[in-house]
Write a protein that holds these residues in place. Structure first.
Motif, PDB file in Angstrom:
ATOM      1  N   UNK A  54       0.832  -1.215   0.000  1.00 46.37           N
ATOM      2  CA  UNK A  54       0.000   0.000   0.000  1.00 46.37           C
ATOM      3  C   UNK A  54       0.862   1.258   0.000  1.00 46.37           C
ATOM      4  N   UNK A  55       2.146   1.096  -0.201  1.00 43.38           N
ATOM      5  CA  UNK A  55       3.109   2.202  -0.207  1.00 43.38           C
ATOM      6  C   UNK A  55       2.871   3.161   0.966  1.00 43.38           C
ATOM      7  N   UNK A  56       2.969   2.624   2.179  1.00 48.29           N
ATOM      8  CA  UNK A  56       2.685   3.413   3.383  1.00 48.29           C
ATOM      9  C   UNK A  56       3.853   4.311   3.782  1.00 48.29           C
ATOM     10  N   UNK A  57       4.990   4.127   3.137  1.00 43.68           N
ATOM     11  CA  UNK A  57       6.176   4.941   3.443  1.00 43.68           C
ATOM     12  C   UNK A  57       6.844   4.586   4.772  1.00 43.68           C
ATOM     13  N   UNK A  58       6.480   3.462   5.357  1.00 46.86           N
ATOM     14  CA  UNK A  58       7.112   3.075   6.628  1.00 46.86           C
ATOM     15  C   UNK A  58       7.078   1.551   6.731  1.00 46.86           C
ATOM     16  N   UNK A  59       7.955   0.908   5.984  1.00 43.49           N
ATOM     17  CA  UNK A  59       7.895  -0.548   5.847  1.00 43.49           C
ATOM     18  C   UNK A  59       8.218  -1.277   7.153  1.00 43.49           C
ATOM     19  N   UNK A  60       7.333  -2.222   7.492  1.00 44.44           N
ATOM     20  CA  UNK A  60       7.515  -2.986   8.737  1.00 44.44           C
ATOM     21  C   UNK A  60       7.838  -4.458   8.464  1.00 44.44           C
ATOM     22  N   UNK A  61       8.117  -4.773   7.206  1.00 43.38           N
ATOM     23  CA  UNK A  61       8.287  -6.183   6.840  1.00 43.38           C
ATOM     24  C   UNK A  61       9.409  -6.880   7.600  1.00 43.38           C
ATOM     25  N   UNK A 121      -9.628   2.404  10.968  1.00 40.76           N
ATOM     26  CA  UNK A 121      -8.493   1.664  11.522  1.00 40.76           C
ATOM     27  C   UNK A 121      -7.211   2.494  11.527  1.00 40.76           C
ATOM     28  N   UNK A 122      -7.353   3.754  11.917  1.00 38.41           N
ATOM     29  CA  UNK A 122      -6.192   4.634  12.061  1.00 38.41           C
ATOM     30  C   UNK A 122      -5.260   4.009  13.093  1.00 38.41           C
ATOM     31  N   UNK A 123      -5.856   3.520  14.181  1.00 39.38           N
ATOM     32  CA  UNK A 123      -5.077   2.805  15.192  1.00 39.38           C
ATOM     33  C   UNK A 123      -5.805   1.491  15.473  1.00 39.38           C
ATOM     34  N   UNK A 124      -5.136   0.544  16.093  1.00 39.93           N
ATOM     35  CA  UNK A 124      -5.810  -0.717  16.395  1.00 39.93           C
ATOM     36  C   UNK A 124      -6.179  -0.770  17.873  1.00 39.93           C
ATOM     37  N   UNK A 125      -6.838  -1.849  18.274  1.00 40.04           N
ATOM     38  CA  UNK A 125      -7.423  -1.883  19.621  1.00 40.04           C
ATOM     39  C   UNK A 125      -6.349  -1.806  20.711  1.00 40.04           C
ATOM     40  N   UNK A 126      -5.204  -2.391  20.467  1.00 40.49           N
ATOM     41  CA  UNK A 126      -4.145  -2.358  21.485  1.00 40.49           C
ATOM     42  C   UNK A 126      -3.559  -0.951  21.588  1.00 40.49           C
ATOM     43  N   UNK A 136       1.251   8.231  10.380  1.00 36.73           N
ATOM     44  CA  UNK A 136       1.008   7.980   8.948  1.00 36.73           C
ATOM     45  C   UNK A 136       1.798   8.949   8.091  1.00 36.73           C
ATOM     46  N   UNK A 137       2.428   8.415   7.068  1.00 39.69           N
ATOM     47  CA  UNK A 137       3.230   9.262   6.185  1.00 39.69           C
ATOM     48  C   UNK A 137       2.620   9.375   4.806  1.00 39.69           C
ATOM     49  N   UNK A 138       1.437   8.785   4.646  1.00 37.58           N
ATOM     50  CA  UNK A 138       0.843   8.774   3.301  1.00 37.58           C
ATOM     51  C   UNK A 138      -0.419   9.624   3.231  1.00 37.58           C
ATOM     52  N   UNK A 139      -0.495  10.639   4.082  1.00 35.46           N
ATOM     53  CA  UNK A 139      -1.709  11.448   4.130  1.00 35.46           C
ATOM     54  C   UNK A 139      -1.601  12.734   3.330  1.00 35.46           C
ATOM     55  N   UNK A 140      -0.481  12.901   2.660  1.00 42.30           N
ATOM     56  CA  UNK A 140      -0.352  14.038   1.760  1.00 42.30           C
ATOM     57  C   UNK A 140       0.508  13.607   0.579  1.00 42.30           C
TER      58      UNK A 140
END
Lengths: 224, 308, 115
Positions: free
Chosen positions: A133-140, B124-129, A204-208
């Motif tokens: 989703x190209x979120x700009x903050x990869x957590x893989x 789902x900006x944030x999750x339950x935790x 979030x880094x993908x809001x603009x």
């Protein structure tokens, strides 16, 4: 690659109502690979439009041009002369390509013939699945190479939720639960510690609209 | 005291807690809530107010909470992550607290596709935790997510759900542990039908010392009929209904099924009272609020403790 | 074997129906053909394993496209037979011709003539 899906024919036909001379512009990169907007798909769409408009006694003159990439000025340049006689451009590129085309020819209506769908992988010929989703903050790194933002229907950073059903997501038996899979993969790698800690709220880094300028490079206007 | 809510007091005093649940109306009929309240008064320590349950639009949870307060009942304000971003969540928490809400249940929320607006964007900006942790930060540090100070921070008793019946089973206690790390005070579990699985889960939680850090309220929903049992078994994700329970309901005459359902629920409550690590029961009598007095009576949880 | 089949059919040979593209079928209709059909080997007997199966998918696709355009899907069909089935070939040719006669001429024909 970027995967797109052709719009329903009726919708495209409706967009072209009133135009008599239109250039269909294909894109030879992502959308060509996913069989949506390359040279061949341009030919099929033009044939369809040609026949449909003739059947309505309202023929349309259609041109076809497929360039290497619509998201690249270098390749767009070849269209500069070609577009002149046309009333409108019908682009089969992804949303980025369509916008770049519109930006280059601001006096021409540029219309989308496809819906850009996702960044995905090629599972088989003609079969594509979303992966990013190209979120700009990869957590893989800590989710076992499975993206919770994309593959979890709720985008949870601390999953799985209570709706996981025998490894499937609550939304569908055809959709694997991303967190069930993350758990499984990390368990297999003996790395479960990575998800035992609680992951804090994400900035979030993908809001603009995002811009990337690589080190050592400048924006085109600065470079002049 | 973290919040001073009745539920917190009951649990702190070491009583076996008994909570109820109420779904707000799909309209503006306050009388519907008031009537449900009548059945619950004196029977439960707090009442969960669902938040657009199963992704179906209803009166706002906080608004229904206020009616409960007017009626002299203590609400447990449920909040799902599906419908609000962090701004709206913090705003609702401030507002609800200001009007006297003292308990919250932090939930992920069912996916929109289950509800009456299947094409809505799931926030789902944030999750339950993360929500648990946000409420805790507001309460204990008096800060918003950005670090700015809150004037008169909201003192909320923080709840969350746990589902011992969703796979991977072995992960479920770790998820509970994460909720504790995030700052949860009490847990209300998913409806329990498979007692074996639940016993294993609570045993694991006991072994990890988790039940000393958090209050656990076991979720119970009495079966009204065989159809409901089948529906829960087949259609509701994350709920496990063993076949022998259905057999038992089938085994009694058609007119006795509801009574049998209540009897089974009360037997469960009896066992939970004795179970190490269980601090109470959350009775979800879905659209069956009028039966709660009978259930409370039969489960021998009356009278409810009065603590000042 | 001397067999009669309708003379209004123009046969285009391809090495395998797998070679038949959506555009070939579509173009035939666009240019004014009243109908077009692909005749492939029996399913399961493709020398290239799945050429005839691919062809069927493409034919099905073109049928959908025709309906989108506002033409009858049945102007395009797929038949399967083995090379030894001359009489079947003739029968299918007749069947397709009858089918097309029922549908009537391709309304695009008049446009094709102006080019």
């Amino acid at each position: 690659m970027i995967v797109a899906e052709r719009k329903p024919f009726e919708e495209i036909k409706e967009m072209l109502k009133g135009y008599k001379k239109v250039l269909s512009v294909g894109c030879g990169t992502c959308v060509a690979v996913c069989l949506t907007g390359g040279e061949k798909e341009v030919a099929v769409l033009n044939a369809e439009l040609d026949m449909a408009r003739k059947l309505e006694e309202d023929p349309i003159e259609l041109g076809a041009a497929t360039i290497e990439r619509q998201c690249d000025r270098e390749y767009l340049e070849v269209l500069d002369e070609m577009v002149k006689p046309y009333e409108a451009l019908l682009s089969m590129a992804c949303g980025a390509g369509i916008q770049f085309l519109a930006e280059r020819y601001p006096d021409k209506p540029v219309l989308p013939a496809v819906d850009t769908t996702f960044i995905g992988v090629n599972q088989d010929v003609g079969w594509y699945e979303e992966r990013c989703r190209s979120c700009s903050a990869c957590v893989l790194a800590w989710t076992g190479g499975i993206c919770p933002v994309t593959m979890c229907a709720k985008g949870l950073y601390n999953g799985p939720c209570g709706g996981t059903d025998q490894g499937k997501c609550e939304i569908s038996q055809d959709q694997p639960c991303a967190w069930f899979e993350i758990y499984g993969r990390l368990a297999g790698q003996d790395r479960l510690d990575l998800i035992k800690r609680f992951y804090a709220i994400v900035p979030w880094k993908n809001q603009k609209p995002r811009t990337l300028i690589q080190p050592g490079y400048k924006k085109p206007e600065q470079a002049k | 005291m973290k919040s001073g809510s009745n539920l917190e007091k009951v649990l702190r005093a070491g009583h076996f807690a008994f909570t109820g649940e109420l779904g707000p109306p799909r309209g503006t009929t306050a009388e519907e809530i008031v009537e449900k309240c009548e059945h619950l008064k004196g029977m439960v320590d707090a009442v969960n107010i669902t938040d657009n349950q199963t992704a179906v639009v209803r009166m706002a949870s906080w608004a229904a909470c206020l009616i409960l307060i007017q009626e002299g009942l203590e609400p447990n304000f449920q909040m799902v992550c599906r419908d609000r971003n962090r701004l709206a969540m913090q705003a609702d928490i401030l507002g609800a607290y200001t009007h006297g809400v003292r308990n919250m249940l932090c939930l992920t929320g069912d996916h929109c596709m289950f509800g009456d607006h299947p094409d809505a964007m799931g926030v789902f900006d944030i999750d339950s935790i993360q929500l648990i942790n946000m409420v805790k930060t507001m309460r204990d540090e008096g800060k918003f997510q950005t670090g700015a100070d809150i004037e008169d921070p909201p003192k909320i008793f923080i709840g969350a759900a746990a589902n011992p019946f969703a796979e991977p089973y072995e992960w479920r206690v770790h998820r509970l542990d994460k909720k504790i790390e995030a700052g949860v005070d009490f847990i209300q579990t998913q409806c329990i039908y498979n007692m074996d699985r639940f016993r294993k889960w609570i045993e694991q939680a006991n072994d990890m010392g988790l039940t000393e850090k958090v209050y656990i309220l076991a979720g119970v929903t009495p079966m009204k009929n065989v159809g409901m049992a089948r529906y829960m078994q087949k259609k509701v994700p994350g709920i496990e209904v063993p076949e022998d329970l259905i057999d038992r309901l089938k085994g009694v005459g058609k007119k006795q099924v509801a009574e049998e359902g209540i009897k089974i629920a009360c037997e469960q409550v009896e066992e939970f009272k004795e179970m190490k690590g269980v601090h109470g029961v959350h009775m979800m009598a879905i659209e069956w609020e009028h039966k709660v007095p009978q259930i409370a009576e039969q489960a021998k949880v009356l009278p409810r403790p009065q603590i000042d | 074997m001397r067999l009669d089949y309708p003379t209004n059919i123009k046969i285009i040979r391809v090495p395998c129906t797998g070679k038949v593209d959506v555009m070939h079928l579509l173009r035939a209709i666009q240019k004014g053909a009243d109908g077009v059909y692909a005749v492939g080997c029996l399913e399961g007997n493709c020398h290239y394993n799945e050429g005839n199966l691919r062809a069927r998918e493409r034919v099905d696709h073109v049928r959908i496209l025709l309906e989108e355009i506002g033409l009858e899907a049945d102007r395009v069909r797929m038949y399967n037979l083995s090379s030894g089935e001359g009489p079947t070939f003739a029968a299918y040719a007749k069947e397709m011709t009858d089918n097309i006669r029922e549908l009537g001429p391709n309304p695009l024909k008049k446009w094709a003539k102006t080019h």
